[in-house]
Design a protein around this motif. Structure first.
Motif, PDB file in Angstrom:
ATOM      1  N   TYR A  96      16.025  -3.572  62.326  1.00  0.00           N
ATOM      2  CA  TYR A  96      14.744  -3.950  61.726  1.00  0.00           C
ATOM      3  C   TYR A  96      15.003  -4.582  60.367  1.00  0.00           C
ATOM      4  N   THR A  99       0.557  -1.932  60.805  1.00  0.00           N
ATOM      5  CA  THR A  99       1.826  -1.266  60.494  1.00  0.00           C
ATOM      6  C   THR A  99       2.750  -2.190  59.706  1.00  0.00           C
ATOM      7  N   LYS A 118      14.037  -8.292  67.241  1.00  0.00           N
ATOM      8  CA  LYS A 118      13.964  -6.843  67.095  1.00  0.00           C
ATOM      9  C   LYS A 118      15.169  -6.182  67.761  1.00  0.00           C
ATOM     10  N   GLU A 167       8.399   5.092  58.016  1.00  0.00           N
ATOM     11  CA  GLU A 167       7.863   6.058  58.979  1.00  0.00           C
ATOM     12  C   GLU A 167       7.402   5.351  60.259  1.00  0.00           C
ATOM     13  N   PHE A 168       6.793   4.185  60.113  1.00  0.00           N
ATOM     14  CA  PHE A 168       6.367   3.437  61.301  1.00  0.00           C
ATOM     15  C   PHE A 168       7.590   3.081  62.156  1.00  0.00           C
ATOM     16  N   ILE A 169       8.645   2.613  61.469  1.00  0.00           N
ATOM     17  CA  ILE A 169       9.850   2.211  62.192  1.00  0.00           C
ATOM     18  C   ILE A 169      10.461   3.416  62.906  1.00  0.00           C
ATOM     19  N   ARG A 170      10.374   4.590  62.257  1.00  0.00           N
ATOM     20  CA  ARG A 170      10.909   5.801  62.882  1.00  0.00           C
ATOM     21  C   ARG A 170      10.009   6.290  64.016  1.00  0.00           C
ATOM     22  N   GLY A 171       8.914   5.601  64.230  1.00  0.00           N
ATOM     23  CA  GLY A 171       8.029   5.983  65.329  1.00  0.00           C
ATOM     24  C   GLY A 171       7.020   7.041  64.930  1.00  0.00           C
ATOM     25  N   ASN A 172       6.921   7.346  63.632  1.00  0.00           N
ATOM     26  CA  ASN A 172       5.943   8.346  63.193  1.00  0.00           C
ATOM     27  C   ASN A 172       4.623   7.665  62.855  1.00  0.00           C
ATOM     28  N   LYS A 173       3.558   8.360  63.163  1.00  0.00           N
ATOM     29  CA  LYS A 173       2.263   7.836  62.801  1.00  0.00           C
ATOM     30  C   LYS A 173       1.932   8.450  61.433  1.00  0.00           C
TER      31      LYS A 173
END
Lengths: 275, 798
Positions: B120, B276, B103, B308-314
């Motif tokens: 990623y 995720t 990572k 979106e998960f990678i960007r830290g968004n839920k």
């Protein structure tokens, strides 16, 4: 499993009608009118009123039958009541007349009513008797199925006739093109067609097969095919005949009902007008 | 120095495209790596003009790329255009051979030895890059191919298609137009195919347009032939071309080399991912078919979500609002909590993967009955399936005594009897305390049973015990039935197949759980039908009670499923339960008597035989006409047309007749309606009283018309309005009551305006008094009957 209109619900409407008739007869027997029995007494008016009401209600059947509205009462129940109350009219109207008949509009109404009832009685007979005959005659086939078989036989006949000379060819062609099932009312009711081109062609082939062309395999084949077709035609004509029998009485029943209504109006009007 | 990106996406199928689209739109530095010189190779290789479906219909699409049901070319065109519009950084001809690192610092190596680095990596490679090859000698020959682009390219060839899935069938059917086609199926039937394809291939085989080798597999390929291993030895088939459609498996070697672990050595196994979509290697994500979600729409939604998960968004899953709506009857709980509760409390659903459970819930209704509320009543004709998430219900098993109940608790299910038998509810179910129930629709449940083995297994195990209790031993405590149930096996019989024959040794009892059978005996050299036995009854006990060979032959009247109970276990149960023994013996004596009487009244048996041949055995309500009463007035047809938008749904004249019983062409409201099997908008339903009807959502596709074996469904548009009854009666306007069939040919206006839709009998379900055809019959010739009651000596022996 099924109940016919005759026996519907343990003869419910036969019972109603019989009761009505018995009541009328008993009252008539004990009634002592002024002068001879007639429609002008209280009992005469009563029976006349009931009779007229029944006639109007019986007529409404024509509308009821064609109104497919929701409701619990089946059309069969109406028809069962129609039959028995219609028959009851014979007694009610006769008693209403006090057995006075003559050449007048009153008796005309009575006669027209009897014609309607008699034609209806034939209808009942037809409904009870002919459906089973029709099924037996069909032997599990539909009328369309029979016609398809006839068309196939025609094609086969023409193929065979092609090689057998003009006389045979013309007869077979006529049989194929000019044979009719049904037609006018009389023709339908007779269930026969004495001038049927198929029958004529069959007779011709039989004659030829028995005489000059007895060794012609084609002619013999045609005898076979045309005989089969004749059988099928008989079956189809019988079907048409039976269907016609089940419908023909309506051509009297319905128009005479309207005539009856006209006469009835005249009868009621004249009674009150000349009173 | 190698190029560096935040995200490297491998594979430009629907999932990869959607991920790249989201990354581009969100301004995330990315690269989309595609092995071929075009995007979405799997769909690119679909047959030309193929209709691509957008299932599951209820699932909303969430992606920067568009997708809806359409033909292959349109979909690919749209995506190519949007690749440019979104300025997606795509590199074609870039086959990835290795992924290393962790990572934040992955190194991706390509075929040409070049490398790039990324924080990623998203693996969206699907399975089709690794299609299964023919495992036989000669498979490498040039005329062996694994895809078919345009079937019209081939003409006059001998082509062999290997495989029995949808792709193989679609190819074979399309090629058969211009070529001589043979299809090779490893098993005895086409079990995996969609209903529509199944019908196509069966019809083509029946009409000899395609030759089919069942139970056969390829042995070797030569220049001009394919040698098959069949049940009767080797067979040589001439072929100019072999098209093998054998499915695909995960490219395991490559995936494992990336550090990803597979849960089992099974070649069909797929790697596990987190919620995720992250694999066991942190920073390495898997979406699409490789992660277990093979549908296009699912993969596209995952592509969006993973970025979106990678960007830290839920992000909430796309179906979240729909599920919220479904669960709104429950106070203050999240969708996640509800799903977790269902999974924890309901064993039958606990093995479903999250996506399947969500899809299931989209097709289900959550009920929150209060104590004492009735869920359904005995004899209702609903056939949905219920699971108890919380609370208790009581099943009132005795129609005469409401206090005789079976209590079902949290985690148990009910309603499966109606689902299996296609018949009315056998008991009334009432909430015993405030409860949470999930009601799942029949079609959804059948699909689930067919596709998830654990659901079928659990359901069958419990259903067998319950069926034995309900139909054989209602007063025996359920614990005493377990032994017998454990010996029981489910057996399926095709229509006409024999359960057991006269003279056989009696070794088992068959409880009919769906379908129906006839019992017949050979008398004077011919089979005489003695009785018809519907589902919910058992047969075969006679031989066990008398210790004699079978006294009659029992044959499936329609496709039938039985619970076959071991004879010894059955006899043991009777031995331990004298009350039950008395009951069973009483039934046995009744049967003996009926059989004797039927032998003396063979005409009743012939009528049963005739009606079974007409398919009445699978009917729940059939219109019969007594021709000895029918005056052929067609008032039944007229009544039907007058009450159903001017179109008669019955044809009195058509159909066979036997012994004055006529079976007209009219809907029988089958136990398992054939018309329901493949209705794209799910427009065909069963009403609480059993009527099978079509609602307004019909799209006019005609599937139901084709699937109905009795020809009772028509495609039609409403005829034009006509004047009222009195206008016709008094003034002769219009053509009178009923349908004027001549109009069908001439009125185009309404066909253009409304289109044709499927119309069929709905048994006048919304009309007071019931079936108009029966009510309008002046002579009482028309009746509607339930064969379960009708096909008996009492009704026919007169």
């Amino acid at each position: 499993m099924n109940e016919s209109v005759v026996v519907y619900r343990g003869f419910r409407y036969l019972k109603v009608a019989t009761l009505l008739c018995l009541l009328a007869i008993v009252l008539y027997a004990f009634h002592t009118p002024i002068g001879q029995p007639n429609g002008g007494s209280w009992l005469g008016y009563g029976l006349g009123g009931i009779g007229a009401a029944i006639i109007l209600w019986l007529m409404w059947f024509g509308v009821r039958k064609r109104r497919y509205k929701p409701g619990k009462v089946k059309l069969e129940e109406w028809l069962s009541a129609h039959v028995y109350l219609g028959l009851a009219l014979i007694i009610i109207a006769t008693l209403h007349s006090g057995f006075q008949f003559g050449w007048n509009v009153h008796t005309l109404a009575y006669v027209l009513m009897m014609v309607v009832i008699l034609s209806g009685s034939f209808g009942l007979y037809a409904y009870v008797r002919y459906p089973r005959l029709m099924t037996e005659n069909r032997r599990g086939q539909t009328l369309d199925g029979i016609f398809t078989q006839i068309a196939d036989l025609d094609r086969e006949c023409r193929d065979v006739a092609m090689r057998l000379g003009d006389e045979v060819n013309d007869a077979v062609l006529a049989a194929a093109q000019r044979t009719r099932v049904g037609g006018g009312l009389v023709r339908q009711l007779s269930g026969r067609n004495p001038n049927c081109p198929t029958l004529a062609a069959l007779k011709l082939m039989q004659k030829l097969a028995a005489g000059p062309r007895h060794d012609d395999a084609g002619v013999r084949k045609l005898v076979q095919l045309l005989a089969k077709k004749d059988d099928l035609l008989g079956q189809a004509r019988r079907d048409v005949q039976l269907l016609a029998m089940m419908q023909v009485w309506l051509f009297i029943h319905v128009p005479f009902t309207f005539a009856l209504i006209a006469a009835l109006v005249a009868h009621v009007f004249s009674v009150f007008f000349y009173w | 120095m190698a190029d560096h990106f935040t995200v490297a996406i491998i594979g430009s199928g629907p999932g990869g495209l959607s991920a790249a689209g989201r990354a581009a739109a969100a301004g995330v530095s990315h690269i989309l790596l595609e092995r071929c010189d075009h995007a979405s190779d799997t769909i690119y290789k679909y047959q030309k003009g193929k209709l691509v479906m957008a299932t599951p219909d209820v699932l909303p699409l969430r992606s920067d790329f568009d997708f809806k049901m359409g033909i292959r070319e349109d979909i690919l065109g749209t995506w190519d255009r949007q690749l440019e519009e979104h300025k997606v950084n795509i590199r074609y001809g870039a086959e990835v051979v290795a992924i290393a690192g962790q990572k934040g610092a992955f190194t991706v190596t390509l075929q040409d030895k070049s490398t790039l680095t990324a924080e990623y990596v998203i693996l969206a490679i699907g399975l089709q890059g690794n299609i299964n090859k023919l495992p036989v000698p000669g498979a490498e020959l040039p005329h062996v191919q694994y895809q078919l682009d345009d079937p019209d390219e081939y003409e006059g060839e001998h082509i062999v298609v290997v495989g029995a899935g949808d792709a193989a069938i679609e190819n074979a059917v399309a090629l058969a137009k211009q070529n001589s086609v043979t299809i090779v199926n490893r098993s005895g039937e086409f079990a995996r195919a969609k209903q529509g394809n199944l019908d196509l291939i069966r019809a083509a085989i029946e009409k000899n347009q395609i030759e089919c080798y069942y139970n056969s597999s390829p042995a070797r390929v030569t220049e001009k032939t394919l040698v098959l291993r069949t049940a009767d030895g080797e067979a040589e088939v001439r072929c100019d071309r072999v098209i093998a459609r054998l499915g695909a498996t995960a490219p395991r070697k490559f995936v494992e080399a990336c550090g990803i672990v597979f849960p089992s050595p099974d070649p069909k196994a797929l790697p596990e991912v987190s919620s995720t979509y992250e694999s066991n290697v942190p920073g390495l994500y898997i979406i699409g078919a490789l992660g277990g979600y093979p549908l296009i729409k699912q993969a596209m939604n995952q592509g969006y979500e993973v970025i979106e998960f990678i960007r830290g968004n839920k992000v909430e899953p796309a179906d979240e609002p729909l599920l919220k709506e479904r669960f709104k009857g429950l106070a203050d709980v999240t969708v996640e909590q509800v799903l977790a509760t269902i999974r924890a409390n309901v064993p039958i659903f606990s093995e479903l993967n999250p996506l399947v459970l969500r899809e299931l819930m989209l097709d289900s209704i959550v009920h929150t009955p209060k104590k004492g509320d009735i869920i359904f009543r005995r004899n209702d004709y609903s056939n949905s399936f219920y699971t108890i998430v919380q609370g208790e219900v009581e099943v009132r098993v005795n129609p005469l005594d409401d206090s005789e109940v079976v209590v079902l608790r949290q985690g148990e299910f009910f309603g499966e009897m109606g689902l299996i038998a296609g018949r009315r509810r056998t008991a009334t179910v009432v909430a015993r305390q405030d409860a949470i129930l999930v009601e799942t629709q029949r079609r959804t449940m059948l699909k689930l049973i067919a596709s998830v083995a654990s659901v079928k297994r659990q359901m069958d195990a419990i259903a067998i015990v319950r069926q034995i209790q309900t139909y054989i031993a209602p007063h025996t405590p359920v614990e005493r039935l377990y032994d017998m149930a454990s010996t029981a096996k489910l057996r399926r019989f095709k229509a006409g197949e024999i359960l057991f024959s006269q003279g056989d040794a009696g070794d088992s009892v068959h409880l009919i759980r769906s379908g129906s059978v006839t019992v017949s005996r050979r008398i004077g050299g011919r089979d005489v039908v003695l009785s018809y036995v519907a589902s919910g009854n058992y047969v075969g006990e006679m031989a066990l009670l008398t210790n004699a060979p079978r006294s009659a032959t029992v044959r499936a009247a329609v496709a039938t499923e039985t619970v076959a109970i071991d004879g010894k276990a059955f006899v043991d149960l009777l031995g331990s339960d004298p009350a039950l023994r008395t009951e069973v013996e009483a039934k046995f004596r009744d049967r003996l008597e009926i059989n004797e009487r039927m032998e003396r009244a063979p005409e009743a048996g012939s009528i049963i035989q005739f009606l079974i041949e007409q398919g009445v055995g699978e009917a729940t309500d059939v219109l019969l006409i007594d021709e000895s009463l029918c005056v052929r007035c067609d008032n039944c047809e007229k009544a039907c047309a007058e009450t159903h938008h001017g179109i008669s749904r019955l044809d009195r004249e058509a159909g066979p007749t036997f012994a004055s019983i006529h079976v007209p062409t009219s809907c029988r409201h089958c136990e398992h309606p054939h018309c329901m099997a493949d209705c794209p908008p799910d427009a065909i339903h069963r009403a609480p009283n059993g009527e099978v009807y079509i609602d307004d959502s019909c799209i006019g596709c005609g599937n139901c018309q084709r699937n109905c074996p009795y020809g009772v469904i028509q495609m039609a548009a409403p005829p034009p309005d006509k004047p009222g009854l009195f206008s016709w009666l008094l003034f002769g306007l219009g053509y009178g009551p009923g349908e004027d069939k001549r109009l069908r040919k001439v009125h185009h206006e309404n066909v253009d305006k409304y289109g044709k839709h499927a119309v069929k009998c709905d048994m006048c379900k919304d009309i007071e008094g019931g079936a108009a055809c029966v009510r309008a019959c002046p002579t009482g010739a028309a009746i509607r009957v339930d064969p379960k009651q009708f096909l008996s000596l009492a009704k026919l022996g007169t």
